[in-house]
Scaffold this active site. Structure first.
Site, PDB file in Angstrom:
ATOM      1  N   ARG A  48      32.879  23.753   2.584  1.00  0.00           N
ATOM      2  CA  ARG A  48      33.923  22.924   2.545  1.00  0.00           C
ATOM      3  C   ARG A  48      35.111  23.761   2.756  1.00  0.00           C
ATOM      4  O   ARG A  48      36.237  23.163   3.169  1.00  0.00           O
ATOM      5  CB  ARG A  48      33.799  22.155   1.365  1.00  0.00           C
ATOM      6  CG  ARG A  48      32.757  21.067   1.275  1.00  0.00           C
ATOM      7  CD  ARG A  48      32.911  20.147  -0.176  1.00  0.00           C
ATOM      8  NE  ARG A  48      32.329  18.811   0.120  1.00  0.00           N
ATOM      9  CZ  ARG A  48      32.168  18.202  -0.985  1.00  0.00           C
ATOM     10  NH1 ARG A  48      32.317  18.456  -2.001  1.00  0.00           N
ATOM     11  NH2 ARG A  48      31.336  16.995  -0.602  1.00  0.00           N
ATOM     12  N   LYS A 209      16.842   7.786  -4.205  1.00  0.00           N
ATOM     13  CA  LYS A 209      17.015   6.469  -4.887  1.00  0.00           C
ATOM     14  C   LYS A 209      17.488   5.403  -4.088  1.00  0.00           C
ATOM     15  O   LYS A 209      18.299   5.729  -3.122  1.00  0.00           O
ATOM     16  CB  LYS A 209      18.396   6.885  -5.623  1.00  0.00           C
ATOM     17  CG  LYS A 209      18.173   7.427  -7.039  1.00  0.00           C
ATOM     18  CD  LYS A 209      19.030   7.105  -8.190  1.00  0.00           C
ATOM     19  CE  LYS A 209      18.968   7.695  -9.417  1.00  0.00           C
ATOM     20  NZ  LYS A 209      20.324   7.837  -9.783  1.00  0.00           N
ATOM     21  N   GLY A 362      25.641  15.951   1.493  1.00  0.00           N
ATOM     22  CA  GLY A 362      24.868  16.142   0.413  1.00  0.00           C
ATOM     23  C   GLY A 362      23.541  17.080   0.787  1.00  0.00           C
ATOM     24  O   GLY A 362      23.801  17.699   1.492  1.00  0.00           O
ATOM     25  N   GLY A 385      29.340  11.215  -1.368  1.00  0.00           N
ATOM     26  CA  GLY A 385      29.453   9.710  -1.805  1.00  0.00           C
ATOM     27  C   GLY A 385      30.419   9.173  -0.749  1.00  0.00           C
ATOM     28  O   GLY A 385      30.186   7.804  -0.550  1.00  0.00           O
TER      29      GLY A 385
HETATM   30  P1  AMP Z   1      19.224  11.587  -3.190  1.00  0.00           P
HETATM   31  O1  AMP Z   1      20.103  12.476  -4.054  1.00  0.00           O
HETATM   32  O2  AMP Z   1      18.897  10.285  -3.643  1.00  0.00           O
HETATM   33  O3  AMP Z   1      19.785  11.810  -1.757  1.00  0.00           O
HETATM   34  O4  AMP Z   1      17.794  12.234  -3.208  1.00  0.00           O
HETATM   35  C1  AMP Z   1      17.725  13.627  -2.837  1.00  0.00           C
HETATM   36  C2  AMP Z   1      16.598  14.537  -3.825  1.00  0.00           C
HETATM   37  O5  AMP Z   1      15.605  13.645  -3.456  1.00  0.00           O
HETATM   38  C3  AMP Z   1      16.159  15.803  -3.372  1.00  0.00           C
HETATM   39  O6  AMP Z   1      16.611  16.580  -4.256  1.00  0.00           O
HETATM   40  C4  AMP Z   1      14.714  15.531  -3.033  1.00  0.00           C
HETATM   41  O7  AMP Z   1      14.123  16.803  -3.549  1.00  0.00           O
HETATM   42  C5  AMP Z   1      14.209  14.439  -3.565  1.00  0.00           C
HETATM   43  N1  AMP Z   1      13.106  13.503  -3.019  1.00  0.00           N
HETATM   44  C6  AMP Z   1      13.142  13.524  -1.763  1.00  0.00           C
HETATM   45  N2  AMP Z   1      11.856  12.875  -1.471  1.00  0.00           N
HETATM   46  C7  AMP Z   1      11.057  12.724  -2.620  1.00  0.00           C
HETATM   47  C8  AMP Z   1       9.997  12.165  -3.197  1.00  0.00           C
HETATM   48  N3  AMP Z   1       9.179  11.693  -2.593  1.00  0.00           N
HETATM   49  N4  AMP Z   1       9.871  12.478  -4.658  1.00  0.00           N
HETATM   50  C9  AMP Z   1      10.547  12.872  -5.486  1.00  0.00           C
HETATM   51  N5  AMP Z   1      11.844  13.324  -5.122  1.00  0.00           N
HETATM   52  C10 AMP Z   1      11.990  13.280  -3.733  1.00  0.00           C
END
Ligand code: AMP
Length: 411
Positions: A48, A209, A362, A385
């Protein structure tokens, strides 16, 4: 009612190229909220800071005096030495090859003194804005005090423009406010892809999520030809389609939403792809040997940790035929080498030179960097975000407050 901001190619806000900055003091809002090593406090990713350099160099070359400012972490409105921007100032000094004066405060005596004596072509950095409660509260008095340091406000903190904070939105009530190059570039790339994509337009969402990406899924279904959902969030959708997902991530309170989105996709004729197979293990452990199974038939004691090889090949072939791809969120737990294949294959497919390829911020940006592919996609966003809120189609307070280009129509 004020006109909604046009993002993308018809970006209708003034930028530093429209503004005479020579001899002026510029309050430059950057996003220097970067990761620091937990033990040593050293900068671990200066992406950044590097992204802010074109605007800083331009302003200095034009004979402006630059008062850079940012937040770092969540000090919660109190002075906390571990969140000091001093390390950022030191890194910026190295990258610029010229000294950055670092002030001990943001609106106190030290910053006022340094700002008053700052000469054209010189740069200083204010201390962490979030040491003051007024920053996040968008307190007009805090904004007024920041604005008093300068003649013009330049907004270049794309990663923060979704927040109506004092240094993002508040200062625009006291100073002429224009966009910097990074902000403009982010809006043109992401906004251009959303508003006028080269077809077919493919959106790929992943990560853990569903709840974080509800607005994004909803908005992209109205725009994309194909929506690919991978990563942990896919298993809520697979369960909504009556799949057995074992102990994979699932947001049970989002099952109805997932069903609604599956129906919406069908109604709009948007192809919605979920991973047909998955890499599963009992837990996210790099020492285990994962199995490949059908994503609708995951054994009870197993969890999906990556998309499987068939799913990866299918996603890759869709990406290869795309005109524009926006990707946000990893396909699996890419931080562990055994579960990084799906994310790597998607990342590599994104580098096809025929595609307009946009990587949301991210974790997908971290993945692209981890695989050494950063220079081979059209754009890697510095926002997290902010990128998500932009993809949701929301108005961004830090952009809406900037000066309009002359001749912009009111509706
Ligand atoms: P987010 O913050 O929602 O973008 O999620 C990112 C995180 O999702 C990363 O740290 C990944 O390790 C995790 N992730 C991706 N796929 C999976 C999965 N199948 N099960 C658990 N965590 C996951």
């Amino acid at each position: 009612m004020p006109a909604r901001t046009n993002y993308g190619i018809d970006f209708d806000k003034q930028s530093i190229s429209d503004t005479d900055v020579r001899g002026k003091k510029i309050l430059l809002r950057c996003d220097f909220n970067i990761p620091l090593d937990r033990d040593t406090g050293a900068v671990t990713d200066d992406g950044r800071i590097i992204a802010a350099l074109p605007t800083i160099r331009y302003l200095l070359d034009q004979g402006a005096a630059v008062i850079a400012c940012s937040h770092l972490g969540r000090p919660g409105g109190v002075l906390s030495p571990e969140f000091s921007l001093k390390v950022v100032g030191e890194r910026l000094t190295e990258l610029l090859g010229k000294p950055v004066k670092i002030s001990r405060d943001a609106i106190g005596e030290d910053s006022r003194r340094l700002a008053a004596s700052l000469q054209p072509g010189e740069i200083m950095l204010l201390e962490n804005l979030r040491f003051y409660p007024g920053e996040e509260l968008n307190d007009p008095e805090f904004a007024r005090a920041l604005a008093a340091l300068a003649d013009v406000f330049v907004e270049d903190a794309f990663g923060s423009v979704h927040r109506a904070h004092a240094s993002i939105e508040g200062v625009s009530h006291f100073l002429p406010a224009v966009a910097g190059f990074l902000l403009e570039q982010e809006l043109r790339h992401i906004g251009g892809a959303l508003e006028n994509p080269k077809p077919p337009f493919i959106a790929i969402l992943g990560g853990s999520k569903v709840s974080d990406k509800i607005g994004v899924i909803d908005n992209l279904l109205d725009k994309a030809d194909t929506l690919i959902i991978g990563g942990g969030m896919a298993y809520t959708f697979l369960k909504a389609r009556d799949g057995s997902i074992g102990s994979s991530l699932c947001e049970n309170d989002r099952l109805q939403y997932a069903r609604d989105m599956l129906v919406k996709a069908q109604r709009l004729g948007v192809r919605l792809l979920l991973p047909v197979d998955s890499l599963v293990a009992q837990r996210p452990d790099n020492s285990l040997n994962p199995d490949v199974v059908n994503s609708y038939n995951i054994p009870d004691d197993m969890m999906a940790l990556d998309i499987g090889p068939k799913a990866a090949n299918e996603f890759v072939s869709v990406i290869k035929d795309a005109g524009t791809v926006i990707w946000n969120g990893p396909m699996g737990i890419f931080e562990l080498p055994k579960y990084s294949n799906g994310t790597r294959m998607v990342a590599i497919a994104m580098t096809d030179p025929h595609i307009v390829s946009i990587v949301g911020g991210g974790d997908s940006a971290a993945a692209i960097r981890q695989f050494g592919l950063e220079g081979r996609v059209t754009h890697v966003s510095t926002g997290g975000g902010a990128t998500l809120e932009f993809l949701e189609g929301r108005e961004l307070p830090g952009v809406a407050c900037l000066l309009d280009k002359p001749g912009r129509a009111e509706v």
